[in-house]
Motif scaffolding. Structure first.
Motif, PDB file in Angstrom:
ATOM      1  N   MET A   1      41.150  47.267  37.288  1.00 43.89           N
ATOM      2  CA  MET A   1      39.713  47.104  37.019  1.00 43.89           C
ATOM      3  C   MET A   1      39.078  46.202  38.085  1.00 43.89           C
ATOM      4  SD  MET A   1      36.893  47.382  35.275  1.00 43.89           S
ATOM      5  CE  MET A   1      35.403  46.495  34.887  1.00 43.89           C
ATOM      6  N   ILE A   2      39.607  44.943  38.208  1.00 41.01           N
ATOM      7  CA  ILE A   2      39.054  43.990  39.168  1.00 41.01           C
ATOM      8  C   ILE A   2      39.314  44.461  40.597  1.00 41.01           C
ATOM      9  CG2 ILE A   2      39.291  41.644  40.097  1.00 41.01           C
ATOM     10  CD1 ILE A   2      37.784  41.593  37.530  1.00 41.01           C
ATOM     11  N   THR A   3      40.517  44.985  40.839  1.00 46.41           N
ATOM     12  CA  THR A   3      40.934  45.352  42.192  1.00 46.41           C
ATOM     13  C   THR A   3      39.954  46.299  42.868  1.00 46.41           C
ATOM     14  OG1 THR A   3      43.243  45.077  41.514  1.00 46.41           O
ATOM     15  CG2 THR A   3      42.848  46.286  43.562  1.00 46.41           C
ATOM     16  N   LYS A   4      39.391  47.237  42.123  1.00 47.68           N
ATOM     17  CA  LYS A   4      38.520  48.252  42.736  1.00 47.68           C
ATOM     18  C   LYS A   4      37.264  47.633  43.350  1.00 47.68           C
ATOM     19  CE  LYS A   4      35.817  49.594  38.632  1.00 47.68           C
ATOM     20  NZ  LYS A   4      35.473  50.675  37.702  1.00 47.68           N
ATOM     21  N   PHE A   5      36.809  46.503  42.806  1.00 57.59           N
ATOM     22  CA  PHE A   5      35.616  45.855  43.371  1.00 57.59           C
ATOM     23  C   PHE A   5      35.913  45.250  44.741  1.00 57.59           C
ATOM     24  CE2 PHE A   5      34.547  46.007  38.887  1.00 57.59           C
ATOM     25  CZ  PHE A   5      33.194  46.341  38.909  1.00 57.59           C
ATOM     26  N   PHE A   6      37.171  44.799  44.933  1.00 52.05           N
ATOM     27  CA  PHE A   6      37.552  44.141  46.195  1.00 52.05           C
ATOM     28  C   PHE A   6      38.103  45.131  47.222  1.00 52.05           C
ATOM     29  CE2 PHE A   6      37.494  40.672  43.186  1.00 52.05           C
ATOM     30  CZ  PHE A   6      37.065  39.585  43.914  1.00 52.05           C
ATOM     31  N   ALA A   7      38.526  46.277  46.780  1.00 54.98           N
ATOM     32  CA  ALA A   7      39.207  47.232  47.659  1.00 54.98           C
ATOM     33  C   ALA A   7      38.283  47.762  48.754  1.00 54.98           C
ATOM     34  CB  ALA A   7      39.736  48.396  46.825  1.00 54.98           C
ATOM     35  N   SER A   8      38.897  48.290  49.800  1.00 52.78           N
ATOM     36  CA  SER A   8      38.138  48.912  50.890  1.00 52.78           C
ATOM     37  C   SER A   8      37.302  50.059  50.324  1.00 52.78           C
ATOM     38  CB  SER A   8      39.132  49.441  51.937  1.00 52.78           C
ATOM     39  OG  SER A   8      38.435  50.025  52.997  1.00 52.78           O
ATOM     40  N   GLY A  18      30.576  43.019  56.763  1.00 50.07           N
ATOM     41  CA  GLY A  18      31.743  42.299  57.266  1.00 50.07           C
ATOM     42  C   GLY A  18      32.768  41.936  56.205  1.00 50.07           C
ATOM     43  N   PHE A  19      32.557  42.349  54.936  1.00 51.53           N
ATOM     44  CA  PHE A  19      33.516  42.004  53.882  1.00 51.53           C
ATOM     45  C   PHE A  19      34.848  42.718  54.131  1.00 51.53           C
ATOM     46  CE2 PHE A  19      35.725  42.757  49.886  1.00 51.53           C
ATOM     47  CZ  PHE A  19      35.770  41.470  49.354  1.00 51.53           C
ATOM     48  N   GLN A  20      35.936  41.968  54.000  1.00 50.58           N
ATOM     49  CA  GLN A  20      37.267  42.553  54.168  1.00 50.58           C
ATOM     50  C   GLN A  20      38.124  42.212  52.957  1.00 50.58           C
ATOM     51  OE1 GLN A  20      38.562  40.887  57.973  1.00 50.58           O
ATOM     52  NE2 GLN A  20      38.417  42.921  58.891  1.00 50.58           N
ATOM     53  N   ALA A  21      38.732  43.226  52.394  1.00 48.62           N
ATOM     54  CA  ALA A  21      39.622  43.003  51.245  1.00 48.62           C
ATOM     55  C   ALA A  21      40.864  42.251  51.711  1.00 48.62           C
ATOM     56  CB  ALA A  21      40.008  44.339  50.642  1.00 48.62           C
ATOM     57  N   ARG A  22      41.260  41.211  50.947  1.00 49.56           N
ATOM     58  CA  ARG A  22      42.467  40.445  51.275  1.00 49.56           C
ATOM     59  C   ARG A  22      43.339  40.391  50.037  1.00 49.56           C
ATOM     60  NH1 ARG A  22      38.581  35.728  52.853  1.00 49.56           N
ATOM     61  NH2 ARG A  22      37.605  36.559  54.729  1.00 49.56           N
ATOM     62  N   GLN A  23      44.613  40.649  50.199  1.00 45.19           N
ATOM     63  CA  GLN A  23      45.502  40.694  49.047  1.00 45.19           C
ATOM     64  C   GLN A  23      45.549  39.369  48.273  1.00 45.19           C
ATOM     65  OE1 GLN A  23      46.763  43.607  47.842  1.00 45.19           O
ATOM     66  NE2 GLN A  23      47.196  42.315  46.062  1.00 45.19           N
ATOM     67  N   PRO A  24      45.632  38.195  48.964  1.00 46.75           N
ATOM     68  CA  PRO A  24      45.628  36.929  48.210  1.00 46.75           C
ATOM     69  C   PRO A  24      44.377  36.773  47.346  1.00 46.75           C
ATOM     70  CG  PRO A  24      46.287  36.536  50.479  1.00 46.75           C
ATOM     71  CD  PRO A  24      45.823  37.960  50.416  1.00 46.75           C
ATOM     72  N   GLN A  25      43.232  37.205  47.867  1.00 43.62           N
ATOM     73  CA  GLN A  25      41.975  37.118  47.118  1.00 43.62           C
ATOM     74  C   GLN A  25      42.033  38.013  45.874  1.00 43.62           C
ATOM     75  OE1 GLN A  25      38.433  38.945  48.929  1.00 43.62           O
ATOM     76  NE2 GLN A  25      37.388  36.984  48.696  1.00 43.62           N
ATOM     77  N   ILE A  26      42.579  39.224  46.035  1.00 44.81           N
ATOM     78  CA  ILE A  26      42.706  40.157  44.911  1.00 44.81           C
ATOM     79  C   ILE A  26      43.666  39.591  43.864  1.00 44.81           C
ATOM     80  CG2 ILE A  26      43.533  42.467  44.234  1.00 44.81           C
ATOM     81  CD1 ILE A  26      42.549  43.431  47.027  1.00 44.81           C
TER      82      ILE A  26
END
Length: 651
Positions: A1-8, A18-26
């Protein structure tokens, strides 16, 4: 659920340039969402660059639960409210209400402004004061918030501000003639109705400790509590779960009595006399307590004949104030409130005089004009734990500096936390390529005679070779003064020193020069964000152990011993590690930043505990050679010049 908002290709990627998905942030966002869902405690150390703000705000907004976000400073509070929250709310389509709430000293008090304007027409008054008051009154007529942060006509450190703001002591509450227009009341009303409220630690903990009217009703309604810059929480909590009596409280009471006499009770001349006597007694106590910038043991000081004499004088002055104000009851709301404050201060002074009660640290502190007498509990863990149990909900704590040698016990124990989950997020910075750490050879011992002169001689060539662009972080004001003086004689670069102007002006000057050395202490170890090559060298004078005679440290050492612990390993080293990590964190603020870090303390390599400090720092390559630092800085500066030239030719 949350991951999709941060994903590419997700909501944040689409809405934020310029937003870039980062695994630690997710990973952090998922942990925050889980803590909110299960109403549990979470502790996350998120290094600079991991994007922790997005990682806690997005799950909070998506939860639909009332959330309080508390920050370590007003600057961070304003950045979060004015910049970050609107950006994220737009990105995910959040339509709830968001409010900013500060302490009452940030808001104009209309009643006190009116009284000061009336008072400033007096023959003896300063005409520049009236000019400032008129400007502020003009601003207030169009301001919706009354927040001085939005007023360009008054400096942040202007002496007029304390005269026209209220405190918890002197606020007239519902009896105030300007209650319906009160900016504090309006701000709190908005906070009560909001879905997300942004506060700061001082305000949150003041409320938790005293359940201040108005804001005290806000916290029980929240279901999610998030603390950014959480490493500051234990020390701030100690302040608010204790008691203090300050000369400012006494002087402000005296000033209000004098205003009451001049404006509403001119026939009671004894009001002016008692106000003068109270102010003089506060001044005499300040003088007898000694040098400014000093923290001392109040238990010991209060037993000396000189201090006991001033205590008696201050107690007599408060007794007289109480008796005179009692005669004036009913004459004026201002004087009625002053009577209640006098009673409170009498009780506080009586408590301060009794240092026999165990479980507390008794200490005092002096500035050039003020003093404060303080009683601080040895530990706040039980009180904070009780508050969390009473409020329930999710409690989330995050900062770039919480762990000591990958262990969170030091932080969690101080607040009585029992987190369901605690972990560190790896920084996205490539410290191996971006930074170099030097502990110079042949360093004099810390605190040795002439240390400042030796550091000036050793490090001037490095600072010159880097064309300034350097912070020299010190552990004492004395070292700031000595180093600033030494470097001004040695360098042909601008040398700025903390204490010579305000923090913000100093930082603006540093950036404007482009080749300056800034010598500073406490306030510049954290919360300063200088990106790019404007800051490419950070020097630290020594490991930041708290002075052994600091009364608060003594109290925590005493508490640790009572529990059968090792104070050096469990209190002093962890405190110093957290502070050092904050100072080191000033250097690399972005993936493109490069720079050198110099720590002028042999103990990092000669003492066994030095390994704890080094393991707690980012994985930066190390050297003992100062010349090696100059070579490294020369290389990165050349690369920066080439990159700039290429960008100009492409443009």
């Amino acid at each position: 659920m949350i991951t999709k908002f941060f994903a590419s290709g997700g909501a944040l990627d689409k809405a934020i340039p310029g937003f870039q998905a980062r695994q630690p942030q997710i990973d952090m966002a998922n942990a925050v969402a889980d803590a909110i869902k299960h109403e549990s405690q979470l502790v996350v150390e998120a290094g600079t660059g991991t994007g922790k703000t997005f990682a806690y705000v997005i799950p909070a907004l998506l939860s639909g639960k009332k959330t309080i976000i508390s920050t370590g400073s007003k600057n961070l509070q304003e950045q979060l409210f004015h910049r970050d929250l609107p950006l994220m709310a737009d990105a995910i389509g959040f339509t709830g209400r968001v409010a900013l709430l500060k302490g009452r000293s940030n808001y104009l008090c209309i009643d006190r402004l009116n009284r000061q304007v009336l008072e400033s027409h007096d023959v003896e008054s300063d005409p520049t004061l009236l000019t400032q008051l008129v400007k502020i009154r003009q601003w207030s007529s169009s301001s919706k918030s009354g927040d001085f942060g939005e007023c360009d006509d008054v400096a942040e450190d202007s002496p007029v501000i304390p005269l026209i703001t209220s405190t918890n002591d002197n606020c007239l509450g519902r009896e105030c003639p300007s209650y319906d227009e009160c900016f504090v009341v309006k701000a709190r009303r908005k906070a009560m109705e909001a879905d997300v409220v942004v506060v700061n630690h001082h305000l949150f903990l003041a409320d938790l400790a005293i359940k201040e009217t108005g804001f005290g009703e806000l916290i029980p309604e929240a279901e999610v509590f998030i603390f950014d810059e959480a490493h500051q929480m234990p020390d701030i909590a100690s302040q608010y779960f204790g008691q203090s009596l300050t000369s400012r409280q006494l002087v402000e009471l005296a000033k209000d009595i004098d205003i009451g006499y001049r404006t509403e009770a001119r026939d009671m001349r004894q009001l002016q006399k008692t106000a003068d006597r109270l102010q003089q007694a506060a001044f005499e106590m300040r003088i007898i307590l000694g040098d400014p910038g000093f923290r001392g043991n109040w238990r010991e000081a209060s037993q000396t004949p000189a201090v006991q004499r001033e205590l008696t004088r201050l107690s007599d002055a408060l007794d007289l104030t109480y008796d005179v104000l009692k005669l004036a009851l009913g004459r004026s709301q201002l004087l009625d409130t002053a009577f209640e404050r006098a009673a409170t201060l009498k009780a506080k002074l009586k408590r301060m005089a009794d240092t026999s009660i165990t479980g507390y640290s008794y200490w005092y502190e002096c500035t050039p004009r003020q003093f404060s007498l303080n009683i601080t509990p040895l530990t706040v863990a039980d009180k904070f734990k009780d508050q969390m149990a009473e409020q329930k909900g999710a409690w989330i704590f995050t900062s770039a500096t919480l762990a000591v040698d990958e262990n969170f016990t030091h932080f969690s124990h101080r607040l009585g936390l029992e987190p369901k989950k605690q972990f560190s997020l790896e920084s996205p910075f490539d410290y191996n390529q971006q930074a170099l750490l030097c502990v110079p050879r042949h360093l004099p011992e810390p605190n040795s005679y002439g240390l400042a002169n030796k550091l000036v001689a050793l490090l001037s060539p490095v600072i010159e070779a880097n064309n300034g662009r350097c912070f020299f972080l010190c552990t004492s004001h004395q070292m700031v003064r000595e180093l600033a003086e030494g470097f001004r004689e040695k360098l042909n670069l601008p040398v700025l020193a903390q204490g010579e102007t305000t923090k913000q002006k100093l930082l603006n000057e540093y950036l404007a020069h482009g080749n300056a050395l800034l010598v500073a202490t406490g306030a510049f170890w954290e919360g300063i964000d200088v990106r790019g090559q404007a800051l490419s060298c950070v020097i630290i004078d020594k490991l930041p152990f708290t002075a052994p005679d600091d009364p608060l440290l003594k109290a925590r050492i005493e508490d640790c011993r009572m529990r059968g612990g090792d104070p050096f390993a469990e209190v002093q080293i962890p405190d110093a590690v957290i502070t050092l990590k904050q100072g080191v964190g000033r250097l690399i603020r972005d993936t493109k930043d490069k720079g050198a870090l110099i720590i002028c303390d042999n103990r990092l390599v000669t003492r066994h505990y030095g390994a704890v400090f080094l393991r707690s720092l980012p994985p930066i390559p190390r050297t003992r050679s100062v010349e090696g630092v100059s070579d490294f800085l020369s290389t990165i500066n050349n690369i920066t010049v080439i990159e700039d030239d290429n960008q100009h030719s492409e443009a």
